[in-house]
Motif scaffolding. Structure first.
Motif, PDB file in Angstrom:
ATOM      1  N   LYS A 147      -4.191  17.726 -32.819  1.00  0.00           N
ATOM      2  CA  LYS A 147      -3.841  16.454 -32.398  1.00  0.00           C
ATOM      3  C   LYS A 147      -2.847  16.501 -31.496  1.00  0.00           C
ATOM      4  CE  LYS A 147      -5.209  14.257 -36.549  1.00  0.00           C
ATOM      5  NZ  LYS A 147      -5.022  13.803 -37.845  1.00  0.00           N
ATOM      6  N   SER A 148      -3.012  15.656 -30.360  1.00  0.00           N
ATOM      7  CA  SER A 148      -1.893  15.746 -29.288  1.00  0.00           C
ATOM      8  C   SER A 148      -1.489  14.343 -28.524  1.00  0.00           C
ATOM      9  CB  SER A 148      -2.114  16.773 -28.352  1.00  0.00           C
ATOM     10  OG  SER A 148      -1.225  16.751 -27.341  1.00  0.00           O
ATOM     11  N   SER A 149      -0.395  13.932 -28.483  1.00  0.00           N
ATOM     12  CA  SER A 149      -0.113  12.864 -27.744  1.00  0.00           C
ATOM     13  C   SER A 149       0.566  13.164 -26.275  1.00  0.00           C
ATOM     14  CB  SER A 149       0.786  11.960 -28.716  1.00  0.00           C
ATOM     15  OG  SER A 149       1.960  12.712 -28.827  1.00  0.00           O
ATOM     16  N   ILE A 150       0.042  14.037 -26.007  1.00  0.00           N
ATOM     17  CA  ILE A 150       0.706  14.454 -24.551  1.00  0.00           C
ATOM     18  C   ILE A 150      -0.167  14.260 -23.330  1.00  0.00           C
ATOM     19  CG2 ILE A 150       1.790  16.368 -23.199  1.00  0.00           C
ATOM     20  CD1 ILE A 150       2.595  17.519 -25.846  1.00  0.00           C
ATOM     21  N   THR A 151      -1.249  14.910 -23.146  1.00  0.00           N
ATOM     22  CA  THR A 151      -2.158  14.551 -21.918  1.00  0.00           C
ATOM     23  C   THR A 151      -3.567  13.934 -22.645  1.00  0.00           C
ATOM     24  OG1 THR A 151      -1.028  16.003 -20.791  1.00  0.00           O
ATOM     25  CG2 THR A 151      -3.217  15.897 -20.140  1.00  0.00           C
ATOM     26  N   PHE A 152      -4.057  13.146 -21.759  1.00  0.00           N
ATOM     27  CA  PHE A 152      -5.479  12.485 -21.838  1.00  0.00           C
ATOM     28  C   PHE A 152      -6.368  12.846 -20.761  1.00  0.00           C
ATOM     29  CE2 PHE A 152      -8.607   9.241 -21.343  1.00  0.00           C
ATOM     30  CZ  PHE A 152      -9.255   9.307 -22.617  1.00  0.00           C
ATOM     31  N   ILE A 153      -7.295  13.360 -21.107  1.00  0.00           N
ATOM     32  CA  ILE A 153      -8.381  13.621 -19.881  1.00  0.00           C
ATOM     33  C   ILE A 153      -9.827  13.073 -20.214  1.00  0.00           C
ATOM     34  CG2 ILE A 153      -9.824  15.149 -18.743  1.00  0.00           C
ATOM     35  CD1 ILE A 153      -7.605  17.350 -19.159  1.00  0.00           C
ATOM     36  N   ASP A 154     -10.503  12.117 -19.684  1.00  0.00           N
ATOM     37  CA  ASP A 154     -11.775  11.699 -19.725  1.00  0.00           C
ATOM     38  C   ASP A 154     -12.639  12.382 -18.746  1.00  0.00           C
ATOM     39  OD1 ASP A 154     -14.259  10.493 -19.628  1.00  0.00           O
ATOM     40  OD2 ASP A 154     -13.625   8.563 -20.536  1.00  0.00           O
ATOM     41  N   GLY A 155     -13.322  13.419 -18.834  1.00  0.00           N
ATOM     42  CA  GLY A 155     -14.027  14.415 -17.912  1.00  0.00           C
ATOM     43  C   GLY A 155     -15.159  13.579 -17.110  1.00  0.00           C
ATOM     44  N   ASP A 156     -15.665  12.794 -17.892  1.00  0.00           N
ATOM     45  CA  ASP A 156     -16.855  11.866 -17.340  1.00  0.00           C
ATOM     46  C   ASP A 156     -16.506  11.003 -16.280  1.00  0.00           C
ATOM     47  OD1 ASP A 156     -18.799  13.225 -18.666  1.00  0.00           O
ATOM     48  OD2 ASP A 156     -18.526  12.027 -20.453  1.00  0.00           O
ATOM     49  N   LYS A 157     -15.412  10.324 -16.610  1.00  0.00           N
ATOM     50  CA  LYS A 157     -14.668   9.344 -15.512  1.00  0.00           C
ATOM     51  C   LYS A 157     -13.720   9.861 -14.824  1.00  0.00           C
ATOM     52  CE  LYS A 157     -15.478   5.637 -18.943  1.00  0.00           C
ATOM     53  NZ  LYS A 157     -15.084   5.242 -20.235  1.00  0.00           N
ATOM     54  N   LEU A 188       5.194  19.851  -2.355  1.00  0.00           N
ATOM     55  CA  LEU A 188       5.251  21.040  -3.123  1.00  0.00           C
ATOM     56  C   LEU A 188       5.714  20.350  -4.904  1.00  0.00           C
ATOM     57  CD1 LEU A 188       4.893  23.856  -4.120  1.00  0.00           C
ATOM     58  CD2 LEU A 188       7.395  24.056  -3.712  1.00  0.00           C
ATOM     59  N   ASP A 189       6.452  19.020  -4.792  1.00  0.00           N
ATOM     60  CA  ASP A 189       6.853  18.330  -6.171  1.00  0.00           C
ATOM     61  C   ASP A 189       5.620  17.991  -6.541  1.00  0.00           C
ATOM     62  OD1 ASP A 189       9.525  18.271  -7.238  1.00  0.00           O
ATOM     63  OD2 ASP A 189       8.842  15.986  -7.018  1.00  0.00           O
ATOM     64  N   VAL A 190       4.758  17.248  -5.551  1.00  0.00           N
ATOM     65  CA  VAL A 190       3.585  16.313  -5.807  1.00  0.00           C
ATOM     66  C   VAL A 190       2.597  17.527  -6.459  1.00  0.00           C
ATOM     67  CG1 VAL A 190       1.225  15.341  -5.435  1.00  0.00           C
ATOM     68  CG2 VAL A 190       3.725  14.607  -4.438  1.00  0.00           C
ATOM     69  N   LEU A 191       2.494  18.839  -6.002  1.00  0.00           N
ATOM     70  CA  LEU A 191       1.609  19.513  -6.619  1.00  0.00           C
ATOM     71  C   LEU A 191       2.092  20.194  -7.988  1.00  0.00           C
ATOM     72  CD1 LEU A 191       0.872  21.633  -3.226  1.00  0.00           C
ATOM     73  CD2 LEU A 191      -0.857  20.762  -4.549  1.00  0.00           C
ATOM     74  N   PHE A 192       3.556  20.048  -7.907  1.00  0.00           N
ATOM     75  CA  PHE A 192       3.925  20.626  -9.164  1.00  0.00           C
ATOM     76  C   PHE A 192       3.665  19.401 -10.582  1.00  0.00           C
ATOM     77  CE2 PHE A 192       7.621  23.658  -7.995  1.00  0.00           C
ATOM     78  CZ  PHE A 192       6.665  24.674  -7.803  1.00  0.00           C
ATOM     79  N   ILE A 193       3.661  18.187 -10.089  1.00  0.00           N
ATOM     80  CA  ILE A 193       3.316  17.181 -10.978  1.00  0.00           C
ATOM     81  C   ILE A 193       1.895  17.622 -11.525  1.00  0.00           C
ATOM     82  CG2 ILE A 193       2.948  14.665 -11.198  1.00  0.00           C
ATOM     83  CD1 ILE A 193       5.429  14.295  -9.391  1.00  0.00           C
ATOM     84  N   LEU A 194       1.239  17.655 -10.610  1.00  0.00           N
ATOM     85  CA  LEU A 194      -0.571  17.646 -10.870  1.00  0.00           C
ATOM     86  C   LEU A 194      -0.666  18.747 -11.661  1.00  0.00           C
ATOM     87  CD1 LEU A 194      -2.044  17.001  -7.228  1.00  0.00           C
ATOM     88  CD2 LEU A 194      -1.425  15.239  -9.071  1.00  0.00           C
ATOM     89  N   HIS A 195       0.056  19.902 -11.567  1.00  0.00           N
ATOM     90  CA  HIS A 195      -0.391  21.106 -12.515  1.00  0.00           C
ATOM     91  C   HIS A 195       0.568  21.325 -13.699  1.00  0.00           C
ATOM     92  CE1 HIS A 195      -1.969  22.391  -8.685  1.00  0.00           C
ATOM     93  NE2 HIS A 195      -2.731  23.401  -9.414  1.00  0.00           N
ATOM     94  N   ALA A 196       1.200  20.150 -14.150  1.00  0.00           N
ATOM     95  CA  ALA A 196       2.495  20.162 -15.230  1.00  0.00           C
ATOM     96  C   ALA A 196       1.684  20.486 -16.415  1.00  0.00           C
ATOM     97  CB  ALA A 196       3.335  19.033 -15.290  1.00  0.00           C
ATOM     98  N   ASP A 197       0.369  19.837 -16.859  1.00  0.00           N
ATOM     99  CA  ASP A 197      -0.218  19.955 -18.080  1.00  0.00           C
ATOM    100  C   ASP A 197      -1.524  19.550 -17.888  1.00  0.00           C
ATOM    101  OD1 ASP A 197      -0.163  20.759 -20.770  1.00  0.00           O
ATOM    102  OD2 ASP A 197      -0.417  18.663 -21.378  1.00  0.00           O
ATOM    103  N   HIS A 198      -2.382  20.111 -18.557  1.00  0.00           N
ATOM    104  CA  HIS A 198      -3.904  19.586 -18.731  1.00  0.00           C
ATOM    105  C   HIS A 198      -4.572  20.024 -20.048  1.00  0.00           C
ATOM    106  CE1 HIS A 198      -7.813  19.574 -16.213  1.00  0.00           C
ATOM    107  NE2 HIS A 198      -6.992  18.600 -16.135  1.00  0.00           N
ATOM    108  N   GLU A 199      -3.880  19.671 -21.084  1.00  0.00           N
ATOM    109  CA  GLU A 199      -4.181  19.596 -22.461  1.00  0.00           C
ATOM    110  C   GLU A 199      -4.639  21.067 -22.816  1.00  0.00           C
ATOM    111  OE1 GLU A 199      -7.826  19.167 -23.479  1.00  0.00           O
ATOM    112  OE2 GLU A 199      -8.425  17.351 -23.073  1.00  0.00           O
ATOM    113  N   GLN A 200      -5.523  21.219 -23.607  1.00  0.00           N
ATOM    114  CA  GLN A 200      -6.054  22.421 -24.499  1.00  0.00           C
ATOM    115  C   GLN A 200      -6.741  23.284 -23.704  1.00  0.00           C
ATOM    116  OE1 GLN A 200      -3.753  22.405 -26.898  1.00  0.00           O
ATOM    117  NE2 GLN A 200      -3.609  20.373 -26.530  1.00  0.00           N
ATOM    118  N   ASN A 201      -6.127  23.778 -22.429  1.00  0.00           N
ATOM    119  CA  ASN A 201      -6.699  24.886 -21.671  1.00  0.00           C
ATOM    120  C   ASN A 201      -6.455  26.390 -22.172  1.00  0.00           C
ATOM    121  OD1 ASN A 201      -4.342  25.828 -20.141  1.00  0.00           O
ATOM    122  ND2 ASN A 201      -4.174  23.544 -20.081  1.00  0.00           N
ATOM    123  N   CYS A 202      -6.978  27.350 -21.404  1.00  0.00           N
ATOM    124  CA  CYS A 202      -6.892  28.810 -22.248  1.00  0.00           C
ATOM    125  C   CYS A 202      -5.327  29.290 -22.258  1.00  0.00           C
ATOM    126  CB  CYS A 202      -7.541  29.463 -21.139  1.00  0.00           C
ATOM    127  SG  CYS A 202      -7.520  31.340 -21.546  1.00  0.00           S
ATOM    128  N   GLY A 203      -4.425  28.847 -21.368  1.00  0.00           N
ATOM    129  CA  GLY A 203      -3.292  29.250 -21.350  1.00  0.00           C
ATOM    130  C   GLY A 203      -2.464  28.758 -22.387  1.00  0.00           C
TER     131      GLY A 203
END
Ligand code: CMC
Length: 477
Positions: free
Chosen positions: A108-118, A274-289
């Motif tokens: 269970k995680s309260s960090i990142t939320f993704i709705d892939g369909d929307k 670059l700062d914006v690119l860093f924000i976009l890559h900061a987390d993506h919930e339960q990916n492989c890494g």
């Protein structure tokens, strides 16, 4: 080997936990039904699972005609409850078989939320679009790690703390010197993160929150330094020490590119991009890494070793490397006139359109939209870019094409990020390194959450054994 009788009356030789071979296979036979269904989640609907109004799920095992009522939590079953489903009392019980975790929630995680369909991505409830527009990367790091955006005073203190951990021990620098002259920066980065474990032996006290936070600060602070040293080493240039008077991204760019000039000035628009690119890559919930981070961390390895493992996963071409592939693809296409022929090859199954498609997003990847907008500001400084013209036209043509529309194939984050990185002056071999720097924050936030979660234990999945039964070893030459 024991001979057992299944509930349908068939006698069979039972290998460990095996079901009756004369009865239909579980995937054909088990039927799942719910009552008073209120919600049918997309994934559940596809498999026939329905959440019931009384928060239970009724399962009938057609092998035994036995019915089970499984409790639902947040609309889902606990996989462990499947173990109650047995053909014979001595059976191990049913497990769920899910190679590559296509439909398994392991936390269970309260960090990142993704709705892939929307096409929705949120950190701690904030839309990624808002964060990218109104915050800087270190504020977003604070949010991901501590749950709230910092006040102005908290932000200053946070930045100060990170700035005062940017130096690498001189012996760590010497360690980096030992790499071969053409070593890949990502390999150097992964190894040096692991090597830091030997510099901070107390880091193994992962149950101590103060020790944990100290190492979180160290890792966020030292990642740009290690990344820049890896790059300078690969180019044969002397290392540039961190400059704590600069912002996080400006300092990184300074360590990368300062040459003989005493005061290299980083363009603030490019540093912001670059700062914006860093924000976009900061987390993506339960990916492989991140899954690797949680898995290795669950064994209570220290954060340096744990994060080296996560970064190693990111280094794989199926994970962090697609942005480099997009650049190669755009160069191969060469000009806007060649796009229709290239699309024909993709549709014929000869090639994949790199930077298109995503396992989770089935509409536009919101990160790609933000990068596309930010690109205008970068190109206003660096001048127009042939690759961007090809990418824009490629996207326009693909999005009108039935092949891509029917398969929900849209540009993902990597479609434009490589073009941006190159316009900002980064060499392609640095692209995955550029992904790893901000992802450090997501890895550490998820690692902390895992360590503090009382439901978590050492990660240890099950297997479905398909090898030989017990064999007698009569004699061996
Ligand atoms: N170009 C052409 N066709 C594609 C593409 C593509 N990029 N992606 C998927 N398809 C087709 C695929 O051939 C299949 O067609 P069919 O139904 O006729 O067999 C259909 O779309 C579904 O594809 P899938 O392979 O089942 O989708 P997936 O969710 O398993 O794969 C993906 C997702 C990202 C691996 C895949 O879309 C891909 O390989 N994209 C290109 C590489 C890329 O850009 N990767 C970056 C991902 S974002 C960064 C990250 O998460 O690390």
């Amino acid at each position: 080997m024991a001979q057992v009788q299944c509930p349908n009356g068939h006698l069979y030789e039972q290998v460990t936990h095996s079901a009756c071979p004369s009865c239909p296979a579980p995937e054909q036979a088990a039927s799942f039904s719910g009552s008073d269904a209120q919600t049918v989640l997309p994934a559940q609907a596809a498999s026939g699972l329905r959440a019931s109004g009384d928060s239970t799920l009724t399962v009938t095992d057609n092998r035994t005609a036995q019915t089970y009522t499984l409790p639902l939590q947040d609309g889902n079953i606990r996989a462990l409850d499947l173990r109650r489903i047995k053909v014979h009392p001595d059976d191990f019980g049913m497990v769920s078989y899910d190679p590559a975790y296509l439909n398994t929630a392991a936390c269970k995680s309260s960090i990142t939320f993704i709705d892939g369909d929307k096409g929705i991505l949120r950190y701690r409830g904030y839309a990624i679009e808002d964060l990218a527009e109104k915050c800087n990367f270190l504020e977003v790091a604070y949010l991901l790690l501590l749950g709230e955006l910092p006040t102005e005073a908290e932000s200053k203190e946070w930045e100060y703390k990170i700035q005062h951990h940017t130096m690498l021990h001189e012996n760590a620098k010497k360690f980096m010197d030992g790499f071969h002259h053409n070593a890949h920066p990502m390999g150097m980065l992964v190894s040096t993160i692991a090597a830091l474990s030997t510099f901070y032996p107390k880091a193994r006290h992962v149950t101590d929150p103060d020790e944990r936070m100290l190492n979180v600060l160290r890792l966020i602070a030292k990642m740009p330094t290690m990344a820049a040293y890896a790059y300078r080493h690969s180019r044969g240039f002397p290392y540039v020490y961190p400059d704590n008077s600069l912002s996080y991204t400006q300092n990184f760019m300074n360590m990368l590119w300062q040459m003989t000039e005493p005061n290299y000035v980083v363009n603030p628009s490019l540093a912001r991009a670059l700062d914006v690119l860093f924000i976009l890559h900061a987390d993506h919930e339960q990916n492989c890494g991140t899954t690797v981070m949680r898995c290795v961390g669950s064994a209570q390895a220290d954060p340096f070793l744990t994060m080296a493992a996560a970064a190693a996963a990111l280094a794989g071409p199926l994970h962090g490397g697609a942005n480099e592939e997009v650049i190669k693809m755009l160069d191969e296409i060469g000009s806007v006139d060649h796009i229709p022929a290239y699309i024909r090859r993709v549709k014929a199954g000869e090639l994949k359109l790199m930077g298109f498609g995503h396992r989770v997003y089935k509409s536009y990847d919101p990160r790609a939209s933000i990068i596309k907008k930010a690109a205008d500001e970068v190109f206003a400084v660096t001048g127009s870019n042939r690759r961007l013209d090809i990418a824009l036209e490629l996207e326009r043509i693909a999005l009108q094409d039935d092949y891509f529309m029917r398969r929900n194939l849209y540009p993902n984050v990597d479609f434009y990020s490589g073009i941006m990185y190159q316009a900002l002056g980064f060499a392609p071999e640095m692209f995955t390194v550029l992904f790893a720097i901000p992802r450090t924050v997501g890895w550490l936030a998820q690692w902390q959450e895992m360590l503090e979660d009382p439901e978590q234990k050492i990660a240890r999945p099950r297997q479905v054994y398909t090898g030989p039964e017990l064999r007698k070893l009569a004699s061996h030459p």
